[in-house]
Each structure stands twice: as structure tokens, then as C-alpha cells.
Write an enzyme that holds these catalytic residues in place. Structure first.
Site, PDB file in Angstrom:
ATOM      1  N   SER A   1       0.847  -1.195   0.000  1.00 38.36           N
ATOM      2  CA  SER A   1       0.000   0.000   0.000  1.00 38.36           C
ATOM      3  C   SER A   1       0.886   1.250   0.000  1.00 38.36           C
ATOM      4  O   SER A   1       1.665   1.440  -0.932  1.00 38.36           O
ATOM      5  CB  SER A   1      -0.949  -0.037   1.201  1.00 38.36           C
ATOM      6  OG  SER A   1      -1.935   0.954   1.100  1.00 38.36           O
TER       7      SER A   1
ATOM      8  N   HIS B   1      -7.143  -5.818  -0.799  1.00 43.42           N
ATOM      9  CA  HIS B   1      -6.010  -4.949  -0.518  1.00 43.42           C
ATOM     10  C   HIS B   1      -4.997  -5.586   0.431  1.00 43.42           C
ATOM     11  O   HIS B   1      -3.791  -5.427   0.247  1.00 43.42           O
ATOM     12  CB  HIS B   1      -6.518  -3.632   0.077  1.00 43.42           C
ATOM     13  CG  HIS B   1      -5.460  -2.589   0.229  1.00 43.42           C
ATOM     14  ND1 HIS B   1      -4.760  -2.078  -0.845  1.00 43.42           N
ATOM     15  CD2 HIS B   1      -4.974  -1.955   1.329  1.00 43.42           C
ATOM     16  CE1 HIS B   1      -3.892  -1.173  -0.421  1.00 43.42           C
ATOM     17  NE2 HIS B   1      -3.996  -1.093   0.892  1.00 43.42           N
TER      18      HIS B   1
ATOM     19  N   ASP C   1      -9.067  -5.511  -4.980  1.00 39.18           N
ATOM     20  CA  ASP C   1      -8.649  -4.402  -4.120  1.00 39.18           C
ATOM     21  C   ASP C   1      -9.528  -3.181  -4.377  1.00 39.18           C
ATOM     22  O   ASP C   1      -9.570  -2.664  -5.497  1.00 39.18           O
ATOM     23  CB  ASP C   1      -7.180  -4.070  -4.399  1.00 39.18           C
ATOM     24  CG  ASP C   1      -6.584  -3.112  -3.380  1.00 39.18           C
ATOM     25  OD1 ASP C   1      -7.348  -2.482  -2.635  1.00 39.18           O
ATOM     26  OD2 ASP C   1      -5.350  -2.994  -3.351  1.00 39.18           O
TER      27      ASP C   1
END
Length: 685
Positions: A542, A662, A630
Site C-alpha cells: 500500500s 487490498h 482491491d
């Protein structure tokens, strides 16, 4: 955790009370062969002695064998009789409510067959299973079985509403894709009647519900979903309020907290007089330092128990950054116990008296699981020690805790770890928030060949407003066992360093955080001569993937490999696809409103801060791991970098996980990602 039996003995004419506690703990374990996550329960019996005001554990009986928890979604013990309520899913996808007592199964309800609501929520954001004080009712949250669309197309000839399956149904984003319109549900255990609680305003989504005293009033958190829903998971900045409707009475809802704030974690005191909860800002950083408030249910007055901490000082509390435990009150309703980030660690704090629990330095981090009748259950760990379960009684002010270990880890690892404090240079200092420092945790093999240098893997957390505490991390431990040193960096903007640190990153992503990671790497190399400056790699997910790709682009001659999970690559193209569009504006220093329309200037700023602008300079081989489902960071972000590198004949490999989101949290995905990352690092370092 249940307080079962008591006996009174007398010693030298001073009464000694012996109490028997039954403690149940739930665990999870990855089954790599079956590709599943197992859940199981373990139970201990504890004997405690009380002399005057002091309690101490005298005996901890050996636990029984672990018992698997088959398809359990939620469970909860009643506070007095020790009844156990379980929501379980059957093989036919029916959800069953079971009530168990000391004689076995007492009652069963097929919630799906009753058709009063949709699926029961078992997530940490909305879910609950709360007993009323009289133990005759249960409260939980489920999906409404009615359409959330206000535009229903009339009725059929038989009078039933017609619902168009094609009408878009909003959900609460990443990790909550099946959650759209939650409702509060009440079970009358005597009659088996299930009803949906009326009186909840139509513009909010209720969750985290509990019974107030008297079993006729429910307190819950209501998140506003107008004009549309924004992603809620990992976001403590969503507009919400503590609400209290009268049981089964329409239109009687009272707001207990302020307007235009974010609230969560309501917890009622054992005497039923005080409600505590956490409160933060709306918009801005999606995770932040929050304040602890108390609401007196009799006077209806609110006060602050602990305010937001702007700067951290040695030996003082660094603030609160995470939810309160489900049980957090002392038995006398005078103290609240919680754990939270504190610089590079997690520690336990007691408020009202701000009492430290004198935690051992042997463990890097301590986390409170629950406290009941002053018995605290915690788990503690370090980068070289998997979680250990410990218990101890909350002492009077000024006294120490006599901690007892219940569950030793099955394995310990001969790794070395140290915490680094890092100070930015004068050129790197943030003039608006001057004087901030940050930290990192360095883990490396204890033994290595004499004179040989150890390759260093820089591990960057996502968020960006989260933390790498000095606790057990299986990825870090696995890499160190393979011969790497791992540096886990808590750059400015990480939790545990005060609100000023968090705010300092707003508008400076892609610059300040990149320089902080590089400063941490430089500091580690200067302080530890065993690290090899010529064999550096960087990994992260991320925002950690965002920084990993920035580093190999901005420092192309330093890093020899990169592995990124669901990285943010181009903030401008991410704007229209993320479930937290507000953060895309806030992160680059722009104000957000629901009616925001992208401008050329805003998109230019987002593009300028993105790793894609440095793609042409990347020389290090890049491994990308993307989840096709995601909702937070579209997998097309990673594909954008993949294509940019492929067009320049740069070494790049992409792993695509069609059923993951995610967090890449499926068991088979986690194993695949670790093995491929380890092989990638070994190949290129």
C-alpha cells in the site's frame, strides 16, 4: 472470561478470599496445506487470593487440549450466569444462533430461516453480540433484507415491492464489500422472537451496539452514509456519533456525542453509570491520535479523560491510536485500561490515574486483550518471540503487577533486535512541525560468518498512519532466518509519535516520508558495521509499496531489489477508483468535500507526488503483487508501473491474485507472497 466460584479462608484472623476464574482464549492458525485459517479455543482455570485490597494469582492449572471452533462467526458469554451465545454458519449457508449452558445446548434459532434480516455482521467495524443485563435478550448487527435504494419501482399485483436487481447498492468499501445497510437486531430468548430495532435514523449505519442499564436502552455508533459512503476500514475519520434509542420504540433516538466528529469504541462501566468512547476529527488523516471521552448517563454531561497528544515526551503516554478493548474497565468503574502505540512499541496504560504497569523490557510490545474483575489478559511479543499470553491483576495506584505467563510460544528464535531513534537533518526538518524525530526497529541474525556483511531489507509499513512496533512479525522473522537483516521504519506520520507527527506528513507524501526512510537506512548503516551497504532491498505494501517504488526511483544506484504489494503508483489515476477518495486529496494537502470535482491543478499535484514520475530511473528488479478485488488501491496502479517498466525492458515480475483484496490476506496468498518475495531477494541480493 468468567468469575466462577469463591471461598473464604482465615489466616491469623485476617480474611483471605480465594476466587476461581475460568479463562477462555481464542486463537487462529494458518493451515498451509489446506489453504485455510483455523480457529480454536483453549481454557485455563486460575485460583486467585485476595488479602484486603490486593489480589494475586496463586495457582494456574494446566490448560486442556485445544478445541476447534467450527464455523463460529460470533460468540459471547453472559456476565452473570456464564451462558455462551454463538452465531454459527452451517454447510447450507444458514446462520444459526445457539445458546449453551453448563448442561449443553439450551436453545437454537435459525436466523436465516426467520428471514427478519440479511447476513449477521461479524467484522470488527460494525459487529457485536451483546447480552442484556437481565440476560433475556441478545443484540447484534445484520444486513437489512430491504433494498437501500429509495427508488423502488412500485408494487406487483400481489402487493409485494418490486426490487430491480440492477440498482446499484453502495457498500462500505475495502474489507466491507458485503456491508451496505446494517440494522440492529434483538432476540427475545424466552420466545425466540427476532425483531429489527426501530428508531434508527435512515441516514446512518449502526454498529458497535451495547445495552445500557435496564435492558431497554441501546447505545450504538451511527456512521453517516449521506451523501454517499466512503471506505470505513482502517479509517477513524468518518463522521459518526454515539446514539441511544429506546428499545422497540420508533422515533426516540438521542445523540450522546458532539456533532461533526468521529466516534467509536463505546464501552459501559460495570456500575452502568458511565460510557467512555474515542473521538477524533472528520476527514484529514484517515488514522489519527484520538481523545478519550466519558459520558455520565445520569447527569448527561461529557468530559475528556485523555486529550489528543501532540508531542511525545519520554516516559509519558503518547496518546491513543486504536480501538479500546471490548472489556476495558476496572471492577470499581474508576479506571480505564487500554493499549496503544508509543513510539516504536505498543504499551498498556491506565487512565484516570495515568498509572504505568511497569512492563518488562524483555518484550518489545504489550497489548491488552481484556480486563474483567480487575484480571488483565494481555499478549506480549518481540521481533524474536511470538506472542505470549500473560495475566495479572490491576493493582492499587503505586503498586506493581504480578504477571503470570499462561501460554509460552511454541518456538523462540535466536534473532537480535534493537530500536533506533532517528533525527532528520536540518535540511529535512519540517519547519511547520519542527523538531520531530522518528524511529525504526532493526532485526538481524544473531550469528553470521566472521567478517561477512549482512544484506539489508528495508521494510516499510502502509497507512501511512500506522506503525511497526517492536513485536512479532512473521515476515520479518522469516527473512532474518534466511540470512537477511530487516529494518522496519516508522517514518514521520506513523502512529505513536503524537498528532504533530501525523499532521506533518499531510501535503508532503512522496518527499518527507521518502527522505525519512532513506535517513533511517543511513543511520542503521552508520551504527551497525555488519550491514552491507552494497546489498540493499526495499519491500512494502500500500503506502509502503508507494514508498518502496519511490526509493528505487529516487535512489536508483542504492537499491538492488524491490517487492511491492498493491502499491500506490499514480495518485492522479487512483483518484476515481479508490474507496477513500477523501484521502487522495488530504494526502497532498488539499481540502476535501463530498461535492469535489477534480481540477487540472489537483491532478498535477497528485501526479507530481507519485512514483510513476520516477519510473524511467528505476534500475532495480521489481516484484509486484496485486489483488484483483482491491477496493482501496486499484490493481491497475501496479499494472501501470508494470507496463512502464516492461516498455523499458526493466526486470519486473507481476503476481496476480484474482480472489484477494487490498490486504492480500488469504492463507494461500500470504504463503505465495512470502515465498516469492524471499526468492526474489535471494536472487537479486
Amino acid at each position: 472470561m468468567r468469575n466462577d466460584r469463591r471461598a473464604v479462608f482465615f489466616s491469623f484472623f485476617r480474611p483471605v478470599i480465594v476466587t476461581c476464574f475460568s479463562l477462555c482464549s481464542e486463537w487462529s492458525q494458518n493451515n498451509l496445506v489446506g489453504g485455510s485459517r483455523l480457529r480454536y479455543m483453549q481454557q485455563w482455570t486460575l485460583l486467585a487470593e485476595q488479602r484486603n485490597d490486593c489480589k494475586n494469582l496463586q495457582t494456574v492449572l494446566p490448560p486442556g487440549p485445544c478445541a476447534p471452533l467450527q464455523a463460529e462467526l460470533l460468540s459471547s458469554f453472559s456476565p452473570v450466569r456464564g451462558l455462551r451465545a454463538v452465531v454459527r454458519e452451517t454447510t447450507g449457508s444458514h446462520q444459526i444462533l445457539e445458546i449453551w449452558d453448563s448442561h449443553g445446548l439450551r436453545k437454537t434459532l435459525d436466523l436465516t430461516a426467520l428471514n427478519k434480516h440479511g447476513r449477521v455482521y461479524n467484522d470488527a467495524q460494525f459487529g457485536c453480540l451483546s447480552w442484556s443485563g437481565c440476560e433475556s435478550r441478545l443484540l447484534y448487527v445484520a444486513e437489512s433484507n430491504q433494498s437501500s435504494s429509495p427508488d423502488l419501482p412500485g408494487k406487483s399485483p400481489c402487493g409485494k415491492s418490486l426490487q430491480d436487481r440492477s440498482v446499484y447498492r453502495e457498500d462500505w468499501g475495502e474489507g466491507l464489500t458485503s456491508k451496505s445497510l446494517p440494522v440492529l437486531c434483538v432476540v427475545e430468548l424466552e420466545t425466540g422472537n427476532v425483531s429489527v430495532l426501530r428508531g434508527v435514523p435512515s441516514h446512518i449505519s449502526p454498529g458497535q451496539a451495547l445495552w445500557a442499564p435496564g435492558s431497554h436502552v441501546v447505545v450504538f455508533v451511527g456512521w453517516s452514509h449521506e451523501p454517499f459512503r466512503l471506505g470505513l476500514k482502517f479509517c477513524s475519520n468518518r463522521r459518526s456519533a454515539n446514539l441511544s434509542p429506546l428499545f422497540n420504540v420508533c422515533g426516540r433516538t438521542e445523540c450522546l456525542s458532539e456533532a461533526d466528529v468521529s466516534v467509536f469504541s463505546p464501552r459501559l462501566s460495570p456500575d452502568g453509570t458511565t460510557l467512555v468512547y474515542l473521538q477524533g476529527r472528520v476527514f484529514g488523516p484517515h488514522n489519527q491520535c484520538v481523545s478519550l471521552h466519558q459520558y455520565d448517563l445520569h447527569s448527561k454531561k461529557t468530559s475528556i479523560l485523555m486529550d489528543v497528544v501532540n508531542r511525545t515526551n519520554a516516559g509519558e503516554c503518547a496518546g491513543i491510536y486504536e480501538s479500546l478493548p471490548s472489556s476495558c474497565w476496572s471492577a470499581d468503574s474508576q479506571r480505564v485500561v487500554f493499549s496503544s502505540a508509543c513510539r516504536n512499541r505498543k504499551i498498556i496504560k491506565v487512565t484516570l490515574f495515568y498509572l504505568d504497569l511497569y512492563l518488562s523490557e524483555f518484550y518489545g510490545s504489550w497489548k491488552l486483550l481484556a480486563i474483567q474483575k480487575d484480571l488483565m489478559v494481555i499478549y506480549c511479543s518481540s521481533p524474536n518471540t511470538p506472542p505470549t499470553l500473560r495475566v495479572g491483576f490491576l493493582p492499587p495506584v503505586g503498586c506493581y503487577v504480578d504477571w503470570q505467563t499462561l501460554h509460552q510460544p511454541g518456538l523462540t528464535f535466536d534473532l537480535r533486535w534493537t530500536v533506533l531513534d532517528v533525527t532528520p537533518t536540518t535540511e529535512e526538518d519540517n519547519t511547520e512541525y519542527s523538531g520531530l524525530d522518528f524511529g525504526a526497529v532493526l532485526v538481524k541474525p544473531r550469528d553470521h560468518f566472521h567478517g561477512a556483511k549482512i544484506p539489508l531489507v528495508v521494510f516499510i509499513h502502509g497507512g501511512p498512519h500506522s506503525q511497526f512496533p517492536a513485536e512479532w512479525n512473521s515476515t520479518t522473522a522469516g527473512l532474518v532466518k534466511l540470512g537477511f537483516a530487516v529494518l522496519m521504519v516508522n517514518y514521520r506520520g506513523s502512529t505513536g509519535f503524537g498528532q504533530d507527527s501525523i499532521l506533518s506528513l499531510i501535503g508532503r507524501i512522496g518527499t518527507q516520508d521518502v527522505k525519512d526512510v532513506q535517513r533511517a537506512v543511513t543511520t542503521a548503516l552508520q551504527r551497525d558495521a555488519t550491514l552491507d551497504p552494497k546489498r540493499l532491498a526495499v519491500i512494502g505494501g500500500s503506502h509502503g509499496g508507494f514508498l518502496s517504488c519511490h526509493l528505487v526511483g529516487q535512489y536508483p544506484d542504492l537499491y538492488r531489489a524491490c517487492a511491492a504489494r498493491n502499491p500506490v503508483i499514480n495518485a492522479a489515476t487512483l483518484l476515481g477508483t479508490s474507496d477513500i477518495v477523501d484521502w487522495r486529496y488530504s494526502s497532498v494537502g488539499l481540502m476535501y468535500s463530498y461535492d469535489q470535482i477534480p481540477t487540472a491543478e489537483a491532478l498535477a499535484i497528485m501526479l507530481e507526488r507519485s512514483p510513476i514520475t520516477h519510473a524511467a530511473q528505476i534500475q532495480a528488479p521489481v516484484l509486484l503483487m496485486l489483488g484483483a478485488k482491491d477496493r482501496r488501491v486499484s490493481p491497475h496502479q501496479g499494472l501501470e508501473l508494470y507496463r512502464a517498466l516492461k516498455s523499458r525492458d526493466s526486470p519486473v515480475r507481476l503476481l496476480w491474485f484474482p480472489e484477494d483484496g487490498h490486504s492480500l490476506a488469504r492463507v494461500d496468498t500470504q504463503a505465495d507472497c512470502f515465498l516469492n518475495t524471499a526468492l526474489w531477494l535471494q536472487q537479486h541480493l
